[in-house]
Motif scaffolding. Sequence first.
Motif, PDB file in Angstrom:
ATOM      1  N   TYR A 124       3.772  -4.287  -1.151  1.00 15.70           N
ATOM      2  CA  TYR A 124       3.326  -3.362  -0.114  1.00 15.70           C
ATOM      3  C   TYR A 124       4.403  -2.314   0.136  1.00 15.70           C
ATOM      4  O   TYR A 124       5.435  -2.585   0.747  1.00 15.70           O
ATOM      5  CB  TYR A 124       3.008  -4.105   1.180  1.00 15.70           C
ATOM      6  CG  TYR A 124       1.752  -4.928   1.110  1.00 15.70           C
ATOM      7  CD1 TYR A 124       0.537  -4.427   1.573  1.00 15.70           C
ATOM      8  CD2 TYR A 124       1.772  -6.218   0.562  1.00 15.70           C
ATOM      9  CE1 TYR A 124      -0.631  -5.189   1.504  1.00 15.70           C
ATOM     10  CE2 TYR A 124       0.609  -6.975   0.482  1.00 15.70           C
ATOM     11  CZ  TYR A 124      -0.582  -6.447   0.950  1.00 15.70           C
ATOM     12  OH  TYR A 124      -1.738  -7.194   0.874  1.00 15.70           O
ATOM     13  N   THR A 125       4.149  -1.107  -0.345  1.00 15.75           N
ATOM     14  CA  THR A 125       5.126  -0.027  -0.201  1.00 15.75           C
ATOM     15  C   THR A 125       4.764   0.958   0.906  1.00 15.75           C
ATOM     16  O   THR A 125       5.559   1.835   1.222  1.00 15.75           O
ATOM     17  CB  THR A 125       5.266   0.747  -1.522  1.00 15.75           C
ATOM     18  OG1 THR A 125       4.016   1.369  -1.850  1.00 15.75           O
ATOM     19  CG2 THR A 125       5.684  -0.187  -2.654  1.00 15.75           C
ATOM     20  N   LEU A 180       7.479  -8.296   4.756  1.00 14.29           N
ATOM     21  CA  LEU A 180       6.398  -7.617   4.059  1.00 14.29           C
ATOM     22  C   LEU A 180       6.609  -7.793   2.559  1.00 14.29           C
ATOM     23  O   LEU A 180       7.685  -7.474   2.038  1.00 14.29           O
ATOM     24  CB  LEU A 180       6.408  -6.126   4.423  1.00 14.29           C
ATOM     25  CG  LEU A 180       5.210  -5.280   4.009  1.00 14.29           C
ATOM     26  CD1 LEU A 180       3.947  -5.763   4.696  1.00 14.29           C
ATOM     27  CD2 LEU A 180       5.461  -3.820   4.332  1.00 14.29           C
ATOM     28  N   ASP A 227      -3.147   3.179   4.480  1.00 11.91           N
ATOM     29  CA  ASP A 227      -2.658   2.519   5.685  1.00 11.91           C
ATOM     30  C   ASP A 227      -3.683   1.533   6.233  1.00 11.91           C
ATOM     31  O   ASP A 227      -3.304   0.539   6.866  1.00 11.91           O
ATOM     32  CB  ASP A 227      -2.365   3.560   6.779  1.00 11.91           C
ATOM     33  CG  ASP A 227      -1.240   4.497   6.393  1.00 11.91           C
ATOM     34  OD1 ASP A 227      -0.082   4.187   6.711  1.00 11.91           O
ATOM     35  OD2 ASP A 227      -1.523   5.546   5.778  1.00 11.91           O
ATOM     36  N   ASN A 284      -3.008   5.645  -5.583  1.00 15.73           N
ATOM     37  CA  ASN A 284      -1.567   5.349  -5.531  1.00 15.73           C
ATOM     38  C   ASN A 284      -0.740   6.585  -5.841  1.00 15.73           C
ATOM     39  O   ASN A 284       0.233   6.897  -5.138  1.00 15.73           O
ATOM     40  CB  ASN A 284      -1.227   4.236  -6.526  1.00 15.73           C
ATOM     41  CG  ASN A 284      -1.837   2.889  -6.153  1.00 15.73           C
ATOM     42  OD1 ASN A 284      -2.271   2.694  -5.012  1.00 15.73           O
ATOM     43  ND2 ASN A 284      -1.870   1.975  -7.094  1.00 15.73           N
ATOM     44  N   LEU A 327      -4.479  -1.383  -0.145  1.00 15.52           N
ATOM     45  CA  LEU A 327      -3.556  -1.351   0.986  1.00 15.52           C
ATOM     46  C   LEU A 327      -2.090  -1.526   0.598  1.00 15.52           C
ATOM     47  O   LEU A 327      -1.221  -1.483   1.460  1.00 15.52           O
ATOM     48  CB  LEU A 327      -3.944  -2.446   1.995  1.00 15.52           C
ATOM     49  CG  LEU A 327      -5.233  -2.168   2.769  1.00 15.52           C
ATOM     50  CD1 LEU A 327      -5.760  -3.435   3.418  1.00 15.52           C
ATOM     51  CD2 LEU A 327      -4.995  -1.095   3.820  1.00 15.52           C
ATOM     52  N   GLU A 328      -1.832  -1.692  -0.666  1.00 14.19           N
ATOM     53  CA  GLU A 328      -0.446  -1.910  -1.073  1.00 14.19           C
ATOM     54  C   GLU A 328       0.327  -0.606  -1.229  1.00 14.19           C
ATOM     55  O   GLU A 328       1.418  -0.442  -0.671  1.00 14.19           O
ATOM     56  CB  GLU A 328      -0.399  -2.702  -2.384  1.00 14.19           C
ATOM     57  CG  GLU A 328      -0.867  -4.128  -2.226  1.00 14.19           C
ATOM     58  CD  GLU A 328      -0.737  -4.941  -3.499  1.00 14.19           C
ATOM     59  OE1 GLU A 328      -0.866  -6.174  -3.420  1.00 14.19           O
ATOM     60  OE2 GLU A 328      -0.509  -4.339  -4.585  1.00 14.19           O
ATOM     61  N   LYS A 329      -0.231   0.346  -1.969  1.00 15.67           N
ATOM     62  CA  LYS A 329       0.514   1.555  -2.290  1.00 15.67           C
ATOM     63  C   LYS A 329      -0.196   2.853  -1.901  1.00 15.67           C
ATOM     64  O   LYS A 329       0.390   3.922  -2.027  1.00 15.67           O
ATOM     65  CB  LYS A 329       0.822   1.599  -3.793  1.00 15.67           C
ATOM     66  CG  LYS A 329       1.720   0.479  -4.281  1.00 15.67           C
ATOM     67  CD  LYS A 329       1.931   0.553  -5.782  1.00 15.67           C
ATOM     68  CE  LYS A 329       2.959  -0.467  -6.246  1.00 15.67           C
ATOM     69  NZ  LYS A 329       2.561  -1.846  -5.951  1.00 15.67           N
ATOM     70  N   TYR A 353      -3.817 -10.815   4.111  1.00 15.67           N
ATOM     71  CA  TYR A 353      -2.949  -9.676   4.390  1.00 15.67           C
ATOM     72  C   TYR A 353      -1.769 -10.064   5.266  1.00 15.67           C
ATOM     73  O   TYR A 353      -1.919 -10.889   6.174  1.00 15.67           O
ATOM     74  CB  TYR A 353      -3.739  -8.576   5.125  1.00 15.67           C
ATOM     75  CG  TYR A 353      -4.927  -8.046   4.381  1.00 15.67           C
ATOM     76  CD1 TYR A 353      -4.767  -7.352   3.182  1.00 15.67           C
ATOM     77  CD2 TYR A 353      -6.215  -8.229   4.868  1.00 15.67           C
ATOM     78  CE1 TYR A 353      -5.870  -6.867   2.502  1.00 15.67           C
ATOM     79  CE2 TYR A 353      -7.318  -7.732   4.198  1.00 15.67           C
ATOM     80  CZ  TYR A 353      -7.146  -7.057   3.013  1.00 15.67           C
ATOM     81  OH  TYR A 353      -8.230  -6.570   2.337  1.00 15.67           O
ATOM     82  N   LYS A 367      -6.549  -3.492  -4.795  1.00 14.83           N
ATOM     83  CA  LYS A 367      -5.437  -3.540  -3.843  1.00 14.83           C
ATOM     84  C   LYS A 367      -5.191  -2.141  -3.277  1.00 14.83           C
ATOM     85  O   LYS A 367      -4.246  -1.452  -3.648  1.00 14.83           O
ATOM     86  CB  LYS A 367      -4.171  -4.061  -4.531  1.00 14.83           C
ATOM     87  CG  LYS A 367      -4.320  -5.413  -5.210  1.00 14.83           C
ATOM     88  CD  LYS A 367      -4.475  -6.547  -4.206  1.00 14.83           C
ATOM     89  CE  LYS A 367      -4.465  -7.902  -4.903  1.00 14.83           C
ATOM     90  NZ  LYS A 367      -4.648  -9.028  -3.966  1.00 14.83           N
ATOM     91  N   VAL A 397      -0.357  -5.012   7.943  1.00 15.52           N
ATOM     92  CA  VAL A 397      -1.489  -4.254   7.406  1.00 15.52           C
ATOM     93  C   VAL A 397      -2.476  -3.917   8.523  1.00 15.52           C
ATOM     94  O   VAL A 397      -2.691  -4.704   9.439  1.00 15.52           O
ATOM     95  CB  VAL A 397      -2.180  -5.061   6.283  1.00 15.52           C
ATOM     96  CG1 VAL A 397      -3.585  -4.552   6.014  1.00 15.52           C
ATOM     97  CG2 VAL A 397      -1.349  -5.008   5.009  1.00 15.52           C
TER      98      VAL A 397
END
Length: 483
Positions: free
Chosen positions: A38-39, A34, A265, A221, A260-262, A300, A258, A304
């Motif tokens: 992506y956290t 990953l 879900d 975020n 879906l990164e931080k 992705y 972005k 994801v």
Amino acid sequence: MSKPLLCLLAGLLVLLTSCNQNAAGIAAECGPDLPDAYTIRHPAWASNASIYEVNIRQYTPEGTFRAFEAHLPRLQQMGVGILWLMPVQPIGQFKRKGTLGSQYSIQNYRTVNAEFGTMADLRHLVDAAHQRGMHVILDWVANHTAWDSQLAKEHPDWFTKTKQGNFQPPVSDWQDVIDLDYSKPELRRYMTESMAFWLREAHFDGFRCDVAGLVPTDFWNDARQQLQQVKPVFMLAEWDELYPPAFLPKAAFDPNTKLLEKAFDMTYGLRLHTLLDSIAKGQKTTAHLDKYLADERRRYPAQVYLMNFTSSHDVNSWDGTEYERLGKNALPFAVLTALLPGMPMVYSGQEAALKKRLRFFDKDTIPWNDYPLQDFYTKLLQLKKTHPALRNGDPCSEFERLPVSSDLKTYAFVRRKDAAEVLVALNLDNKPHELMMRELEPGNFRELFTEQSIRLGATSKMLLTPHSYRVYERLPEQKRSWF
């Protein structure tokens, strides 16, 4: 210590080290790690979940939390993992649309709409769902409020204004709501604290966030980090990072968002949704499904989540039921969205084969008609819940498109993890098609809906009637006994 024993211990150490590396580094075997950007780490309970959207207003004649709660045993049996409740707060009166107004025109962020019941009723509903192994998320409207909202009265400076200094809708057609201004730190703090309020007071497990891409990503975020301190949450964004919503000018759409990164879900699979509509109209073919899936994988990592669906509250009310849009392929496409990579979503009434558009601003109870598709959705969602090859965001789950036909109105694929396998075949045409199962490893399979067992392999032929579907689960091979 003897030399043989030392060798044995050394061998065990190597084996254990190898196992630990495999457990900790699945991506090394199944695909790339990953990316560091992506956290998000999904709650464990979401890995095999399907989601179900609950329209409390239209669900029962009473339209209350207590009346809906009686349906929990049925939904649990159906295999639902996550319940998404549409907004539960009071609705504004000023410039209200219809007799009851939009549930997305929030008057007060921290109280319950009395039409639905009390906070105690809501808490009882959420706790009852938890007792049945389900989780519950709340629809959250962060982008705008009602004109006569508590915030508009107490903090008018938290809103964007026209040149004349007046409140304004975020979108021209949304005349019953006014736009919030996220340049205000106080608004950001209030909104995050309000979300945490519902986690604590009503025991929600997360949020579905309305038009999430219209709210600054850095707010989401930060909010995700603070909400995680209350409890592990699941966050769904109403957005597709590559697909401009119809109400937004394309020039105002930022493809570099972005979410879906931080923060989130899962986002909507809006491109898949519109693609299915286009295939149903004959504008595109099943070949475009391959391109869609390839594009998603380039965009992705496998971990994801994207949400697959054939209906929702917006789609049903404004675009039409799945029977209007997809015609005789409504059920084949329901099978497809349930079993493609991604999390499937079912909207209130789909298990009733709902063939009417529910009114959005007025009371319009769902006619359940003894739930004609209850068994259909139960089989799909229970398979999704229990089959190891269908886990959400699992980089070890393989997807293989089967080249069963040159025709562009059939589609077949395999989802596989180790020896576990699901085979899906669809015929979207108005005439029968015989599919050759090329490249399918021979084995015994059981069909999901008929429960009939069959032997299939690379030379097998499968006759599909018009607008039909087949779902096969590979059976374990029986070991021969020679005694």
